[in-house]
Structure formats: structure tokens, C-alpha cells
Design a protein around this motif. Structure first.
Motif, PDB file in Angstrom:
ATOM      1  N   UNK A  60       0.837  -1.202   0.000  1.00 26.27           N
ATOM      2  CA  UNK A  60       0.000   0.000   0.000  1.00 26.27           C
ATOM      3  C   UNK A  60       0.871   1.252   0.000  1.00 26.27           C
ATOM      4  N   UNK A  61       1.859   1.262   0.908  1.00 26.66           N
ATOM      5  CA  UNK A  61       2.659   2.480   1.022  1.00 26.66           C
ATOM      6  C   UNK A  61       3.545   2.667  -0.202  1.00 26.66           C
ATOM      7  N   UNK A  62       3.984   1.569  -0.796  1.00 26.20           N
ATOM      8  CA  UNK A  62       4.802   1.691  -2.016  1.00 26.20           C
ATOM      9  C   UNK A  62       3.984   2.343  -3.115  1.00 26.20           C
ATOM     10  N   UNK A  63       2.749   1.895  -3.223  1.00 25.09           N
ATOM     11  CA  UNK A  63       1.885   2.506  -4.250  1.00 25.09           C
ATOM     12  C   UNK A  63       1.731   3.998  -3.989  1.00 25.09           C
ATOM     13  N   UNK A  64       1.547   4.298  -2.718  1.00 26.41           N
ATOM     14  CA  UNK A  64       1.348   5.699  -2.315  1.00 26.41           C
ATOM     15  C   UNK A  64       2.595   6.522  -2.607  1.00 26.41           C
ATOM     16  N   UNK A  65       3.716   5.971  -2.199  1.00 30.52           N
ATOM     17  CA  UNK A  65       4.970   6.706  -2.372  1.00 30.52           C
ATOM     18  C   UNK A  65       5.246   6.937  -3.857  1.00 30.52           C
ATOM     19  N   UNK A  66       4.993   5.905  -4.647  1.00 31.43           N
ATOM     20  CA  UNK A  66       5.265   6.039  -6.084  1.00 31.43           C
ATOM     21  C   UNK A  66       4.336   7.051  -6.757  1.00 31.43           C
ATOM     22  N   UNK A  67       3.165   7.217  -6.185  1.00 26.26           N
ATOM     23  CA  UNK A  67       2.237   8.166  -6.819  1.00 26.26           C
ATOM     24  C   UNK A  67       2.548   9.608  -6.394  1.00 26.26           C
ATOM     25  N   UNK A  68       3.275   9.774  -5.316  1.00 26.53           N
ATOM     26  CA  UNK A  68       3.588  11.109  -4.809  1.00 26.53           C
ATOM     27  C   UNK A  68       4.959  11.555  -5.306  1.00 26.53           C
ATOM     28  N   UNK A  69       4.995  12.553  -6.131  1.00 23.18           N
ATOM     29  CA  UNK A  69       6.292  13.059  -6.585  1.00 23.18           C
ATOM     30  C   UNK A  69       6.375  14.539  -6.287  1.00 23.18           C
ATOM     31  N   UNK A  70       7.502  15.070  -6.065  1.00 22.43           N
ATOM     32  CA  UNK A  70       8.775  14.346  -5.907  1.00 22.43           C
ATOM     33  C   UNK A  70       8.909  13.748  -4.520  1.00 22.43           C
ATOM     34  N   UNK A  71       8.237  14.315  -3.539  1.00 19.99           N
ATOM     35  CA  UNK A  71       8.432  13.871  -2.167  1.00 19.99           C
ATOM     36  C   UNK A  71       7.119  13.342  -1.600  1.00 19.99           C
ATOM     37  N   UNK A  72       7.167  12.125  -1.051  1.00 23.75           N
ATOM     38  CA  UNK A  72       5.946  11.543  -0.494  1.00 23.75           C
ATOM     39  C   UNK A  72       5.830  11.880   0.983  1.00 23.75           C
ATOM     40  N   UNK A  73       4.587  11.957   1.424  1.00 22.84           N
ATOM     41  CA  UNK A  73       4.336  12.229   2.839  1.00 22.84           C
ATOM     42  C   UNK A  73       3.592  11.071   3.446  1.00 22.84           C
ATOM     43  N   UNK A  74       3.731  10.954   4.718  1.00 25.47           N
ATOM     44  CA  UNK A  74       2.997   9.888   5.410  1.00 25.47           C
ATOM     45  C   UNK A  74       1.509  10.196   5.342  1.00 25.47           C
ATOM     46  N   UNK A  75       0.703   9.255   4.953  1.00 25.01           N
ATOM     47  CA  UNK A  75      -0.724   9.547   4.796  1.00 25.01           C
ATOM     48  C   UNK A  75      -1.383   9.876   6.132  1.00 25.01           C
ATOM     49  N   UNK A  76      -0.780   9.483   7.234  1.00 17.99           N
ATOM     50  CA  UNK A  76      -1.403   9.703   8.519  1.00 17.99           C
ATOM     51  C   UNK A  76      -1.026  11.080   9.091  1.00 17.99           C
ATOM     52  N   UNK A  77       0.284  11.378   9.073  1.00 21.32           N
ATOM     53  CA  UNK A  77       0.709  12.579   9.782  1.00 21.32           C
ATOM     54  C   UNK A  77       1.291  13.649   8.861  1.00 21.32           C
ATOM     55  N   UNK A  78       1.323  13.371   7.597  1.00 23.24           N
ATOM     56  CA  UNK A  78       1.756  14.359   6.612  1.00 23.24           C
ATOM     57  C   UNK A  78       3.250  14.705   6.728  1.00 23.24           C
ATOM     58  N   UNK A  79       3.931  13.974   7.549  1.00 19.13           N
ATOM     59  CA  UNK A  79       5.368  14.220   7.590  1.00 19.13           C
ATOM     60  C   UNK A  79       6.022  13.586   6.375  1.00 19.13           C
ATOM     61  N   UNK A  80       7.177  14.039   6.093  1.00 13.97           N
ATOM     62  CA  UNK A  80       7.904  13.465   4.970  1.00 13.97           C
ATOM     63  C   UNK A  80       8.078  11.973   5.196  1.00 13.97           C
ATOM     64  N   UNK A  81       7.778  11.209   4.169  1.00 10.55           N
ATOM     65  CA  UNK A  81       7.827   9.758   4.356  1.00 10.55           C
ATOM     66  C   UNK A  81       9.243   9.231   4.184  1.00 10.55           C
ATOM     67  N   UNK A  82       9.643   8.517   5.186  1.00 13.87           N
ATOM     68  CA  UNK A  82      10.926   7.826   5.087  1.00 13.87           C
ATOM     69  C   UNK A  82      10.784   6.472   5.749  1.00 13.87           C
ATOM     70  N   UNK A  83      11.377   5.481   5.061  1.00 13.53           N
ATOM     71  CA  UNK A  83      11.286   4.144   5.655  1.00 13.53           C
ATOM     72  C   UNK A  83      12.144   4.074   6.893  1.00 13.53           C
ATOM     73  N   UNK A  84      11.629   3.442   7.881  1.00 14.33           N
ATOM     74  CA  UNK A  84      12.375   3.310   9.123  1.00 14.33           C
ATOM     75  C   UNK A  84      13.560   2.378   8.891  1.00 14.33           C
ATOM     76  N   UNK A  85      14.631   2.739   9.379  1.00 13.37           N
ATOM     77  CA  UNK A  85      15.831   1.951   9.124  1.00 13.37           C
ATOM     78  C   UNK A  85      15.721   0.574   9.777  1.00 13.37           C
TER      79      UNK A  85
END
Lengths: 85, 895
Positions: A60-85
């Protein structure tokens, strides 16, 4: 006179994702189930955590991230999306 | 006016009157003289017992009477005299012969062989007598005819069609004879004829069968190829039998048939044509019926139709052929060039050396006899259809026979009616188990599918069974068991033992697909055209709402699912049963289940079986994970040289399930023994290490424990649920527990504990005692069990499998429980509705719920489900059911 010399225990357990939420914020399906594109839960449809500690189905999140360019945000908190290490 | 008078004057009567006027005194004298002479010579001629000496005198008198135009008077008088004489000498004598039998009933005739033999003699003799008499009278009549003719010739000097007179006189005479006989006919005569023919036919049939045995011997040498030949020929409809054999047989009967032929022709000449025909027809039919019953009997394992046909050809047709050819009837029909060709001429029919020419008469008889045979056999089989279907796969020859009969007679509705009433009477009763009913249903489908591939009659027959099964509670469960569990339900031994019905269905389907040219993809135009040409309309009985024949290919599984109503219910029930089965496994062997699931997928589609697939997948994953965890465990153990716990992880296996896809699991708190608990948490820790970020939640009450209890001299193995294991393991350290303490130790309520305890008590391992001063129960180990000699577990190893069901202990909530839970949501709706409307019928409640409960959760239950829920509410005294209307209970009290 009597003791259990030997036994074999076949137990039953259920697995669950160790996440804060019950359902995926994107597809609204249970984490313990799977995303709409998958058939098998668990290994085949894993969860992923963002840096913001929100979790989603990986697909789900991959689809979301790929649809958001250039920078994806977390759908919940609108923060910049970054995968947790 | 003029035309009228002219027409009158031209009438012969007028002419005669005119003639009378012109007669003088002399003439009158002559007339009187010759009249007297005519009368006396007639009398002496007829009573003369063969003395024709008065002949010339008679002729002279006739001539002189004719001269005065009194020929009609003479004719009438002569016929009158003939009639009187015949009545006196012929008929009364004839009937006297049979007086002896007038008081003998048909039944007595049957038992008394001598009388029957007597009948034959009497019949022949009397027929001979009366024929002689008739013959003599005919001679006299011929004399009169000749006299009249010679007179006419002399008067007209030409040759008018002289035969007219004679034909007229003879037909008149024939009529007279038969009417005299008919009016004096005794009531028992047709019966006598019937018995005569019956006797003769039986004799003939005996000769035939005896003969065929003889010929079997003499034909031993070329039996093989003759057999094949005759089989081939019979298949093609031509029953041709070896020529020499046939003619030999034929000549032997010839005498017998000739005798019968003589009797028949005598009877015919007396005007008994139709009565005779009736008599021998009914005798033949009677014999045929007896033969069919004899051949068919209660044996359904062999096809009898062919042998019946053969017999028809051998006995009655031979007989008829001989008879008709003796009577000369065949000759009349035997005109190959005739334009009057039989409608069956193209039909391949009896054509053998015994029968020289195939004639219409014989063909007609053949068709009549075959129809009768088909009908008799059909009635016989229909009456026994229930039994036939009970041992269906073995009785398929009988079904095949019945099919052919029905094709011929078209009396399918008879089958439907009779079979339905048999079903109602014998199957759809409280005494029959659901399993048996289902098996019979399946056999019925299979058997009727043979008879009627379109499934029209099956529809009618299946309806009562389906209706009945719908009212049974355990139907769904039985169906699922039947479908999936081959070893369990299969009682009638059809197919390979251990095969489930599903497997069988699948094989069936494959076979059907291989045969049927229904594959639309690879048919060319030619094929399509021929399909179109071979289209046949549905039978009249077909239900027009059910769609055309092509869409109604008989599908056994479909018909079974039709009982339940929807496949979802069936799938759901299967899921619950599967869950129960999987959770009670001690291994991960699921090959059989996978196969079943694949088969179900074919029928119900992949999507509806998806949850079941995930369940099986869980098992496969569990196996893999289980091995993984154990491997890491070993590695870490060897690496760190950990202190061994009392028990190693080897004894623990786990099934790890995806709860969301399983039916609701019944959880119960349980405290497992410490060592096991340690193992479990260790296992869970390993799991989350491997599968992070996933973790395990134990369902401690689920699973299976194999344990061995060791006594002084033997060990007993048990496979029990964890609850039972936890209980018995508490006795390891302490031989006696009070109920309360034990319940606390294993984390159960006292009730739940004592329910579980019953198992161990029944095995003779634990004894229950109650102290007199308190109500407290005490459980203690039974020691020295050997002496107490509990026979139930005697002898070394004995594996006991405890199935949860016997004490309501199930791992998975049953479908009914789930339904009740789901329906509870609607209880408020229903109660509210009934408060507003007072009372409502079931359908109305159903429709209202459907209309208003559209979201969260949407109302998706069937009418039956609603009904069972409502009846639950009625039994809880919340609702009242009156005349099909539901109303609130307290509402009633207010009134």
C-alpha cells in the motif's frame, strides 16, 4: 507408580503484527489480513514502518509513495515519508 | 307427380303384382303345386342327412316358381328353413358340448389339467361336427343358387353376372349362421377359447425352449462365431437365426400349429373371427406377461430386454406367423408391388427363413407385442425402482432396460409419480439417517441421469427429497462430510473405498467432458450445423422456468448444493469442519485436504475457497517455521552450552494460524504446566526473532497432546486436548487434589474441570470421591489399576483419541453459534419493528430488514436463517409465534 515419561505437545498459536494499529491506514484492511492486492497474509504481505512510526502494508505504502512526486508524505501525519531503518 | 308414378311402376314389386293379375286359374294351381313341392323337398333336403336324391325334384320346383316370379319368396323360405335347421341341428348340438364347463370357473380350469385337455378334444370334435353340418347346408344352398341361376340363364339367354345371386345368398347365410351362434352363445365360451389357446401356446413355448437346448448342444462347435454373429445381428435389429436350426424347430411345431390353425379357421367360418382373435391375443399377452415377469424377476444385475425380444420372436411371432400363413392371410398381404406399403416397411423387422415374407400382419403383431413387453417390463421396474436405485451401480442393466422401455412407451410421468410416492413412504421418514437419504439422492441422480439426460424428470423426483432434507438440521454437515470425507460416509461401497464423493464427481465430470461434444471452442461450422439439426425440443413435462436443456446439464454437485440453497453456506460449513480437523492434528500432513480443496475450487471457484486455502497455507508455513525455530534453538544451545531444562524443545510443535481467516476460535483460559509454559514462551521468543516484527499469541487450550502414562507393568498412550493433559499432569507430583484446588491450578472453573475430569474417570485413571462432611469433590489417582482389571484399557499400548465433540468441546465455534452471534445485531431492529407494527409475518420481517439494514452490518441472511433465529427468540420467550405471525411476548400480556 505413575508419571509422564514422555509426551509431545502440539500447541496452537496465532501470529500478529506487533504494530500500534489494527488496520492499515491506506487500505483499511486489517494488518493481520493482507492488502487488497495480496492473497496470502504474513510473509507475502509484510508491514513497513515509517520514520514517523506509522505502519502500513508494504504494498500500500509503495503505491502511495510512487504516486507522490517528488516527495511523499505519510498519509497519517503528513510528515515526509521515510522508511524506518 | 309423373316422375313419382313412373318410379313406382318400375319397381319389381309392382311388376310382380302385375304378373299376379295376369295369372289364371291354372297358373294358380301350378304355383300351389310347386310351392308345396318346393316346401317338402326343401324339408327333406335339409333333414336328409346327406341324401341329395331329391335334388332334381327340388330344382324343378324352383324353376316353376321362378317362372311366376316367386324366386324371392323361394329364397326367403329356403333361408328360413336353413336357419331353423341350423338352430336345431347345428348350434344347439354345438353348445351342448360345452355345457359341462358352464359352471367351471377360470380358476378351476387353471388347476385342472385333465379338464383343459378335455376342452381341446371337445372343441375340436364339436367344431368338426358343426363344420360338417354347415358344409352340408352350404351344399344345399349352392343347389338353390344353381337352380336360380339356370333359370335366369334360360330366361335371359345371356350371361348376366351369375355370381351376384350366389354371393348374396352365401353372405346372407354366413350372417345367419353367426347371428344364430351369437344369440345362443353361452357366457363361458370365450373363456374356454382363451384357455384353449393358452394351453396350446404354453405347449408351443415348451417345445421351443426344449428345442433351443438341444440345438445348443449340436451347435457347440461353431458356438463362438454364431454367438458373435447373432449378437451383431440382433444389435442391428435383424433377428436372424441359423436357417437349419430354425426350419427344424419350425417343422416340429408345424403339426401343433396346424391343429390350432384348423380350430381357428373353423371358428372363423362360424363367424367367431374377432372372438377368436381376442382369445388368442389375450392368451399371447398373458403368456408374454408371465414370461416378462419370469425373466425380469428381482434380479437387476442383468439386462433382460434382449432376451424378452428374442423370446417374442421365437415363440409368439413364430406361432402367429404359422397361424396366419395357414389361414392364408399372409397371401393376401403378400404383394410386394402393392402400393399399400406398410408404414413400417423401411423398419428392419422380423426377417428370418421361418418367415418367408414379412407381412404387415406380422409386423403389426410384432409391434403390438413389443410394446406390450416394454410396458410390462417398465411397470415392473418402476414398481421396484426404489430397490433398483438402492443398489444402483450394480443395477445399471435394469436402469438401462427401463430407459429403453420408457423411450418406447413415453410414460415417464408414471415413473415420477410412483417413485415419488415410494420415496415418501420409504426414505423421507424420521427413521432414515440423513446420510442414507443423501446417498440415495446421489444414486437417484446418477440413475435418472441415464434414463433422462435432460434432467427434466429428475427435477420432479428430486424436489421432495430436497424439501425434506432442507428441514433437517444436520443436512449441511452430512453433505460436507459426504463430499470431503471418503472413508466416513461411504456406506454403499460404490466406487473405490476411501474415495470421497467429490473425487467421484470429478472423475465423472472428466468422463462426461471427454464424451460430450459440448466444447464450443473447437467445433467447426459443420459440427455446429449438425448440432443444430439434432436439436430436440424439451419434453413436454419440462419446467419452462428452468431454462433449456442445454443449460440444464445434470450436475450432481449443483443438485446437492441446491439442497442447501447457496454454496456459501456449504463453504462455510466446510471451513468450520476443516478448522476443527486441522487444529486437532499432531502433524502437518495435509495432502488429503489440499486435494479436496483443489477439487472444491474447481466447483465453487477460487475466491470462495480462499480462506480455506489460507488455512492450509498456515499449516504449511507452520511446518517450515517449526523446523526453523528448532534449528536455531539447537544452534544456540550447542553454542552457549546452556543448562538443559527438564524437557527439550523437541517435544513442542506449533501450528501458527492467521486468525482473521479462520472461523472464530473458542478460547479458554488455561494454565499449562510450568515446563510447558516455559517452552511456549521460549518458542514465542524464537519466533519473534525470526519473524520480527511479528509475534505469537498462544491459544493454550487448543492443540493436541500425546502422552503416555506409565504404570507398574504397562504404559497407556493417550492423545488428548491440552486441557486434559494439563489436568492429568498435575497429578504427577500430587496424587490427590480437591476440585477447587485443581481448578485453580489449571485455571479453569470447577464446572469446566469436572466436565473434563469425566474423561479421565471413564478411563479408570482418576477416581472421584466426595467427603461426607463437605460438598467438595476430591480427585485421586487410581492405583493398582491392574488389579481392578479395568477391561477398557487392557493390554499394552492403546491409543485413545478424544474427540472434542462428545462433551461439547470444540476448537471452533459452530456455524450455528456464529450465526446466532451475527444475528444478535438485528435483534433490536426486530423488536423495534414488532413494537411499532404489532405483528409481522416472517417474509415481511425479512424484507424490512433487507430494506433498512443496508450498511454496517448489511443484512445478508437467508429466510431460513432468520426463521431459525426468530424461533430462538421465541424459545427465549421474547417473541410469540401465532398463525405464522411474530409478535412481542409482553405485548400479548398487556392485552
Amino acid at each position: 507408580m505413575f508419571f509422564d515419561r514422555y509426551y509431545r505437545w502440539h500447541a496452537v498459536a496465532s501470529w500478529t503484527w506487533d504494530a500500534q494499529d489494527e488496520t492499515c491506514g491506506i487500505c483499511r484492511m486489517a494488518f493481520d489480513g493482507c492488502c487488497p492486492d495480496c492473497k496470502l497474509p504474513g510473509d507475502d504481505c509484510p508491514l513497513i514502518w515509517g520514520a514517523c512510526n506509522h505502519s502500513f502494508h508494504l504494498h500500500c505504502i509503495l503505491k502511495w509513495v510512487n504516486s507522490q512526486t517528488p516527495q511523499a508524505h505519510c498519509p497519517m501525519c503528513r510528515r515526509e515519508w521515510q522508511f524506518k531503518a | 307427380m309423373e316422375t313419382m308414378s313412373s318410379s313406382i311402376s318400375s319397381s319389381p314389386f309392382d311388376q310382380n303384382l302385375g304378373l299376379l293379375d295376369s295369372i289364371g286359374e291354372e297358373g294358380i294351381d301350378e304355383i300351389i303345386q310347386s310351392w308345396k313341392g318346393f316346401c317338402s323337398s326343401t324339408a327333406s333336403l335339409l333333414n336328409g342327412n346327406g341324401d341329395l336324391s331329391v335334388g332334381s325334384e327340388f330344382v324343378a320346383h324352383v324353376h316353376s316358381l321362378c317362372k311366376y316370379g316367386l324366386d324371392s319368396l323361394a329364397k326367403d323360405h329356403f333361408l328360413c328353413a336353413l336357419e331353423e335347421t341350423f338352430e336345431r341341428n347345428g348350434s344347439s348340438n354345438f353348445w351342448q358340448h360345452f355345457d359341462a364347463y358352464s359352471h367351471v370357473s377360470a380358476r378351476e380350469l387353471e388347476n385342472n389339467q385333465i379338464q383343459v385337455a378335455g376342452i381341446e378334444q371337445v372343441l375340436c370334435k364339436s367344431l368338426e361336427e358343426i363344420s360338417l353340418e354347415k358344409h352340408y347346408q352350404e351344399k344345399c344352398l349352392l343347389m338353390l343358387a344353381h337352380a336360380l341361376q339356370s333359370h335366369q340363364e334360360s330366361v335371359l339367354e345371356g350371361r348376366p353376372d351369375s355370381n351376384v345371386e350366389r354371393v348374396y345368398l352365401f353372405s346372407k347365410y354366413q350372417l345367419m349362421v353367426s347371428s344364430v351362434l351369437m344369440t345362443t352363445l353361452p357366457r363361458h365360451f370365450p373363456e374356454i377359447l382363451h384357455w384353449y389357446f393358452k394351453e396350446k401356446l404354453e405347449e408351443l413355448s415348451k417345445i421351443m425352449s426344449g428345442d433351443s437346448e438341444d440345438s445348443d448342444e449340436c451347435q457347440d462347435r461353431d458356438e463362438m462365431d454364431l454367438d458373435e454373429k447373432s449378437k451383431l445381428l440382433r444389435r442391428s435389429g435383424e433377428m436372424e437365426i441359423d436357417a437349419c436350426y430354425q426350419s427344424k424347430k419350425f417343422s416340429e411345431n408345424n403339426k401343433l400349429v396346424k391343429n390350432i390353425g384348423k380350430v381357428v379357421s373353423d371358428l372363423r367360418s362360424l363367424g367367431f373371427t374377432s372372438m377368436t382373435e381376442d382369445a388368442y391375443a389375450s392368451a399371447i399377452f398373458l403368456l408374454l406377461k408371465a414370461k416378462v415377469h419370469d425373466l425380469a424377476g428381482d434380479d437387476y444385475r442383468n439386462s433382460v430386454l434382449e432376451s424378452i425380444k428374442e423370446w417374442i420372436h421365437d415363440v409368439p411371432l413364430q406361432f402367429l406367423n404359422a397361424l396366419l400363413s395357414y389361414l392364408g392371410d399372409l397371401v393376401a398381404y403378400d404383394r410386394p408391388s402393392s402400393g399399400l406399403k406398410s408404414p413400417f416397411a423401411s423398419h428392419p423387422t422380423a426377417h428370418s427363413p421361418g418367415i418367408d415374407t414379412s407381412s404387415q400382419g406380422i409386423i403389426r403383431w410384432k409391434l403390438r407385442l413389443e410394446y406390450f413387453a416394454y410396458e410390462t417390463l417398465q411397470d415392473l421396474r418402476i414398481a421396484k425402482l426404489f430397490e433398483i436405485i438402492v443398489d444402483y451401480p450394480d443395477s445399471s442393466p435394469a436402469i438401462e432396460d427401463l430407459k429403453q422401455c420408457l423411450e418406447y412407451t413415453g410414460q415417464h410421468s408414471k415413473l415420477v409419480d410412483s417413485f415419488i410416492s415410494a420415496l415418501r413412504y420409504r426414505l423421507l421418514t424420521a427413521g432414515a439417517s440423513t446420510n442414507d437419504i443423501l446417498h440415495q439422492y446421489v444414486s437417484t441422480i446418477k440413475a435418472l441421469r441415464t434414463i433422462d439426460p435432460a434432467g427434466v424428470f429428475l427435477e420432479a423426483v428430486g424436489e421432495p427429497i430436497r424439501d425434506y432434507l432442507r428441514r433437517r438440521k444436520d443436512t449441511i454437515k452430512c453433505i460436507v462430510t459426504l463430499l470431503t470425507d471418503g472413508s466416513g460416509g461411504n456406506t454403499n461401497g460404490s466406487g473405490n473405498p476411501g474415495d470421497s464423493l467429490l473425487e467421484e464427481l470429478n472423475r465423472d465430470e472428466e468422463n462426461q467432458e471427454n464424451i460430450g461434444p459440448d466444447d464450443d471452442r473447437n467445433i467447426d461450422d459443420k459440427q455446429a450445423w449438425s448440432n443444430t439439426e439434432s436439436w430436440e425440443p424439451d419434453p413436454v413435462e419440462a419446467d419452462p422456468q428452468k431454462g433449456s436443456r442445454n443449460g440444464r446439464k445434470v450436475d450432481i454437485l449443483g443438485m446437492i448444493v441446491g439442497i442447501i440453497g447457496s454454496k456459501d453456506q456449504l463453504v462455510n460449513e466446510y471451513r468450520v469442519m476443516l478448522a476443527e480437523k486441522l487444529l486437532n492434528r499432531t502433524d502437518y500432513d495435509i495432502d488429503a485436504e489440499i486435494r479436496t480443496l483443489e477439487l472444491l475450487k474447481i466447483h465453487f471457484g477460487e475466491s470462495s475457497m480462499q480462506k480455506c486455502e489460507i488455512m492450509l497455507n498456515d499449516l504449511i508455513d507452520s511446518k517450515r517455521t517449526n523446523t526453523n525455530i528448532k534449528a536455531t534453538m539447537k544452534m544456540s544451545q550447542t553454542g552457549t552450552e546452556q543448562v538443559e531444562t527438564a524437557v527439550s524443545l523437541d517435544i513442542l510443535d506449533a501450528t501458527i494460524i492467521s486468525t482473521n481467516f479462520w472461523p472464530p476460535i473458542q478460547e479458554e483460559a488455561l494454565i499449562v504446566p510450568g515446563e510447558v509454559d516455559e517452552l511456549l514462551s521460549d518458542y514465542a521468543k524464537r519466533y519473534s526473532e525470526i519473524k520480527t516484527p511479528r509475534k505469537l499469541l498462544w491459544k493454550k487450550n487448543l492443540g493436541m497432546v500425546k502422552l503416555e502414562l506409565e504404570f507398574e507393568d504397562r504404559a497407556v498412550q493417550f492423545t488428548v486436548s491440552p486441557v486434559h493433559a494439563a489436568i492429568i499432569m498435575q497429578f504427577q507430583d500430587q496424587n490427590s487434589w480437591t476440585a477447587k484446588n485443581l481448578a485453580a491450578a489449571v485455571g479453569l472453573s470447577v464446572d469446566a474441570l469436572s466436565r473434563r475430569m469425566n474423561f479421565w474417570i471413564s478411563k479408570g485413571i482418576i477416581a472421584e470421591t466426595q467427603k461426607p462432611d463437605s460438598h467438595e469433590l476430591t480427585f485421586s489417582l487410581v492405583d493398582g489399576m491392574v488389579d481392578s482389571g479395568k477391561s477398557g484399557i487392557g493390554g499394552g499400548h492403546c491409543e485413545e483419541l478424544l474427540l472434542g465433540e462428545e462433551d461439547g468441546d470444540r476448537s471452533v465455534a459452530s456455524v450455528e453459534d456464529q450465526l446466532r452471534k451475527e444475528m444478535t445485531v438485528y435483534e433490536k431492529f426486530i423488536l423495534g419493528m414488532l413494537t411499532n407494527f404489532g405483528s409481522m409475518a416472517l417474509e415481511r420481517i425479512h424484507n424490512t430488514l433487507k430494506m433498512f439494514c443496508v450498511a454496517d452490518p448489511a443484512y445478508d441472511k437467508s429466510l431460513q436463517q432468520l426463521q431459525s433465529f426468530l424461533s430462538g427468540l421465541v424459545s427465549e420467550e421474547k417473541l410469540e409465534l401465532r398463525d405464522g405471525m411474530y409478535l412481542l411476548k409482553n405485548n400479548l400480556n398487556e392485552k
